[in-house]
Design an enzyme around this catalytic site. Structure first.
Site, mmCIF file in Angstrom:
data_model
loop_
_atom_site.group_PDB
_atom_site.id
_atom_site.type_symbol
_atom_site.label_atom_id
_atom_site.label_comp_id
_atom_site.label_asym_id
_atom_site.label_seq_id
_atom_site.Cartn_x
_atom_site.Cartn_y
_atom_site.Cartn_z
ATOM 1 N N LYS A 28 0.245 10.023 2.529
ATOM 2 C CA LYS A 28 1.801 9.547 2.599
ATOM 3 C C LYS A 28 2.436 10.676 2.382
ATOM 4 O O LYS A 28 2.110 11.459 1.595
ATOM 5 C CB LYS A 28 1.779 8.246 1.748
ATOM 6 C CG LYS A 28 0.759 7.091 2.020
ATOM 7 C CD LYS A 28 0.967 6.396 3.635
ATOM 8 C CE LYS A 28 2.222 5.542 3.205
ATOM 9 N NZ LYS A 28 1.882 4.202 2.831
ATOM 10 N N LYS B 275 1.747 8.987 11.020
ATOM 11 C CA LYS B 275 1.549 7.429 10.957
ATOM 12 C C LYS B 275 2.906 6.958 11.089
ATOM 13 O O LYS B 275 3.835 6.946 10.327
ATOM 14 C CB LYS B 275 1.240 7.377 9.400
ATOM 15 C CG LYS B 275 0.635 5.949 9.151
ATOM 16 C CD LYS B 275 0.091 5.777 7.839
ATOM 17 C CE LYS B 275 -0.247 4.362 7.390
ATOM 18 N NZ LYS B 275 0.799 3.336 7.384
ATOM 19 N N SER C 250 -7.172 -1.754 7.789
ATOM 20 C CA SER C 250 -6.206 -0.803 7.409
ATOM 21 C C SER C 250 -6.991 0.468 6.592
ATOM 22 O O SER C 250 -8.068 0.626 6.905
ATOM 23 C CB SER C 250 -5.266 -1.643 6.167
ATOM 24 O OG SER C 250 -6.111 -1.700 5.327
ATOM 25 N N ASP D 29 2.910 -25.282 9.797
ATOM 26 C CA ASP D 29 2.594 -25.997 10.789
ATOM 27 C C ASP D 29 2.496 -27.609 10.416
ATOM 28 O O ASP D 29 2.988 -28.475 11.082
ATOM 29 C CB ASP D 29 1.123 -25.852 11.214
ATOM 30 C CG ASP D 29 1.246 -24.506 12.062
ATOM 31 O OD1 ASP D 29 2.134 -23.836 12.298
ATOM 32 O OD2 ASP D 29 -0.122 -23.737 12.218
#
Ligand code: IVH
Length: 714
Positions: free
Chosen positions: A330, A132, A96, A51
């Site tokens: 996972k 997932k 998360s 910015d």
């Protein structure tokens, strides 16, 4: 004045020469950060730093308007970003999940829950087991049932406002269905792109000479970050709902109940989601989904188990940034080891040279892989380059044993080189200095948007290069262009090699020349197939303008841009005249093209380069003699605002600026940034200042947002 020195001086103290040098530097630096952010999804500076760069650019431009560059970040429009998105603070943080990599981690997860809740061994814990999804998490805020904000996860506390883009997704209802809608609710889930859509998008990117995405996740991220929702609308994105944030009222007391409730509200939820009653069922679920993984049309990278009872979820709470009541189990990454036998160079339509690794065939996740993209010279030398999957500092040599991975399950990539297995004879790969095309032209390194030497190499043969010619012909006959049935890539390559089709116009003269060619005598052709092919060619003699423009193969002009150009100019004559004028540098024609929605400097420069070439002008001229180009559909004429010029000002509360602009343009209006006598309508939200005053001064009709919606009938 060196750019380095100008960099150190305050914006309000720069001399004109220093300002010019600094604007040049900022244009380059900001373009590079935009590329990292939008194309690679890998920003290398913080938003605050970014910015600050843009503010500095704006401040200098405000002092020296005459120095505003053509490539200024403040001028970029359309597909190229014009800035980043407004920040949104999440009412409830988006956290998360902890990962479990094997069954023992899952046993620990369940045991911890039992201990925490003081449950006996015989007490059943129900879990919602869900795939997932490997996409981007999104929080959709509804107030009184109406979608008000869609925000990305960001850092979990603050995301980006992508509402206008999210509204283009079919899976996201604008209004919640059902009778019992909470006053405020935030539905969370995953935005994803299907593997098929990802492959098709990359084909289009390639055809337009644009960089391809490494995996569906990146392409979903890139599609959501478009500043123009009309572009997002062309990218097929899906959404699965699976979680929530702030809820003024809870419709049920279980995770599975919430999933059902999302469905009644009009969302899609993942059909593989299952309620499991034991650890064994969780492990069986993981196994089953892993088996089905390759067949699914979207990427998943594991499964998620969530305690089903919400009162238990509440008691379990969070540890640091992850819930105790859920875990991501996972899948092991799909990797394999094999030997790199050779590196071949492929030449694309725009002359870009892509090195392709030829592998000893190997199975990865149920697919035999023989080719692997090596992206570019820098990648092979271990210097990064797009993709960046390769372990840092490793170079790739022919004869190396390499670890490959199917990134996002689609494009295989080399992720590591097994140095211990490197044969003594293996030498660093020397990227060819000459193109493999029959012209053996010099290979040049492409310039990046920032004017530096890029990683991509190009054949300098341009229009004389037969590889580029044949690639252009393939694009010309392809589905999004002329779409000639029976004239696929193989047939084009064959006709080109035989010398029967050397440029697009030749396709249309082929039937007349067949008396000498006698195609029906060639292998694979009979009387019927030749008749069908010629009928298909005849059928395409009439072609819509946007397809025609796309088929020309102008760099950076993909099908979306071609449509924007076609709509902007309406007829081939208007477009063609404009292109010739742009190529001559006519400032009025350039400004006119620049004013079109979605068209910016990159496209204008590509159009100018294309039409400056007499060779291209010849190709186009011969082709236009063979076909009839149909005018583009004109913007709508029968709406309340068709043909009017509208200005939006103040804070819009029910729509973002992009959304307002897209809506007005869809209904045939022109949107302007400033009020003048030519303005027909001003839509003013709270805080409107000088533009509102100007509107009053000129006696222009001023509407509130509500009046605007009434006028356009929404
Ligand atoms: S639940 C409190 N369910 O995984 C956590 N997440 O590592 C709420 N994801 O950022 C998330 N599929 O983007 C949940 N069925 C699913 C999911 C899922 C994909 C992603 C999500 C999240 C990440 C967590």
């Amino acid at each position: 004045m060196s750019a380095k020195l100008a960099n150190l001086i305050d914006a309000d103290k720069l001399t004109e020469a220093q300002a010019a040098a600094e604007l040049k530097r900022l244009a380059k630096v900001i373009a590079e950060h935009d590329r990292r952010y939008y194309q690679e999804d890998k920003p290398s500076i913080s938003d605050a730093e970014y910015d600050a760069l843009r503010q500095r650019n704006d401040a200098i431009e405000a002092r020296f308007p005459a120095l505003i560059r053509k490539d200024s970040p403040s001028r970029r429009v359309g597909a190229a970003p014009v800035g980043r998105f407004r920040k949104v603070r999440h009412a409830v943080p988006m956290l998360s999940l902890d990962n479990a990599f094997g069954e023992s981690d899952v046993l620990d997860f369940e045991a911890r829950i039992r201990r925490f809740l003081r449950l006996g061994e015989d007490e059943t814990i129900d879990f919602s087991a869900e795939p997932k999804i490997d996409g981007l998490s999104m929080s959709l805020r509804y107030e009184r049932g109406e979608l008000v904000t869609a925000a990305t996860r960001g850092d979990g506390m603050e995301g980006e406002d992508v509402t206008a883009n999210i509204r283009t997704l079919h899976d996201v209802p604008h209004k919640l269905k059902g009778r019992h809608v909470p006053v405020a609710c935030e539905v969370r889930g995953e935005v994803y792109m299907t593997k098929q859509a990802f492959l098709a998008l990359n084909e289009r990117q390639k055809a337009a000479g644009e960089p391809v995405f490494a995996n569906p996740r990146n392409s979903a991220a890139g599609s959501l970050r478009q500043k123009d929702p009309a572009i997002t609308a062309t990218r097929p994105l899906g959404f699965f709902a699976y979680a929530w944030g702030e809820m003024s009222d809870m419709p049920t007391d279980t995770q599975s109940g919430m999933i059902r409730w999302f469905e009644t509200c009009g969302f899609r939820t993942n059909p593989l989601t299952k309620l499991c009653h034991s650890l064994e069922q969780l492990i069986a679920f993981h196994r089953k989904i892993e088996e089905e993984r390759a067949e699914l049309d979207y990427d998943i990278d594991g499964v998620v188990y969530k305690v089903n009872r919400l009162d238990w979820q509440e008691r379990l709470g969070f540890v640091s940034r992850s819930p105790r009541w859920a875990v991501a189990h996972k899948f092991p990454a799909e990797r394999a080891m094999t030997v790199l036998r050779d590196i071949e160079i492929q030449v694309g339509r725009t002359g870009a040279l892509t090195p392709v690794g030829k592998l000893e065939p190997v199975g990865v996740g149920g697919v035999i892989v023989q080719n692997v993209t090596l992206h570019n010279e820098d990648y092979i030398r271990g210097l990064g380059g797009n993709g960046e999957a390769l372990r840092e500092g490793r170079d790739i040599r022919i004869g190396d044993t390499v670890i490959i991975q199917r990134a996002g399950d689609v494009i295989p990539q080399v992720v590591d080189v097994v140095i211990d297995k490197r044969p003594k004879s293996a030498r660093p790969y020397r990227f060819p200095k000459k193109c493999p095309c029959p012209l053996h032209t010099d290979v040049v390194r492409e310039e990046t948007a920032t004017g530096e030497e890029g990683a991509r190499a190009r054949c300098s043969g341009e229009f004389a290069c037969p590889f580029q010619k044949v690639e252009h012909l393939k694009l010309f006959a392809s589905r999004r262009a002329f779409d000639i049935e029976g004239l696929g890539e193989k047939q084009i390559a064959f006709f080109f090699e035989e010398g029967w089709v050397k440029e697009p116009a030749d396709i249309f003269t082929l039937p007349a020349r067949n008396r000498t060619i006698k195609l029906e005598g060639q292998e694979g052709y009979g009387e019927t197939s030749v008749r069908n092919l010629f009928a298909a060619i005849e059928e395409r003699r009439r072609i819509p303008l946007d397809r025609f423009i796309y088929a020309l193969g102008i760099r950076h002009v993909g099908d979306t841009t071609a449509l924007a150009l076609a709509r902007g100019y309406g007829s081939w004559k208007a477009f063609h005249d404009a292109c010739l004028a742009v190529a001559k540098g006519d400032p009025e024609a350039i400004a006119e093209m620049d004013a079109l929605d979605q068209i910016g400097n990159t496209v204008i420069a590509a159009v100018a380069a294309y039409f400056s070439e007499s060779h291209n002008r010849g190709i186009v001229e011969r082709l236009t003699k063979e076909v009839t180009i149909l005018d583009a559909e004109k913007p709508k004429k029968d709406t309340a605002i068709a043909g009017k010029t509208v200005v939006f000002t103040g804070t819009l509360e029910q729509m973002t600026r992009d959304e307002a602009k897209a809506m007005a343009e869809r209904l045939g209006a022109k949107v302007s940034g400033s009020v003048s006598k030519k303005t027909d309508l001003v839509v003013a939200g709270p805080g409107a200042g000088s533009k509102l005053a100007d509107a009053r001064k000129y006696g222009i009709e001023v509407l509130t947002e509500d009046e605007w919606f009434r006028l356009v009938g929404r």
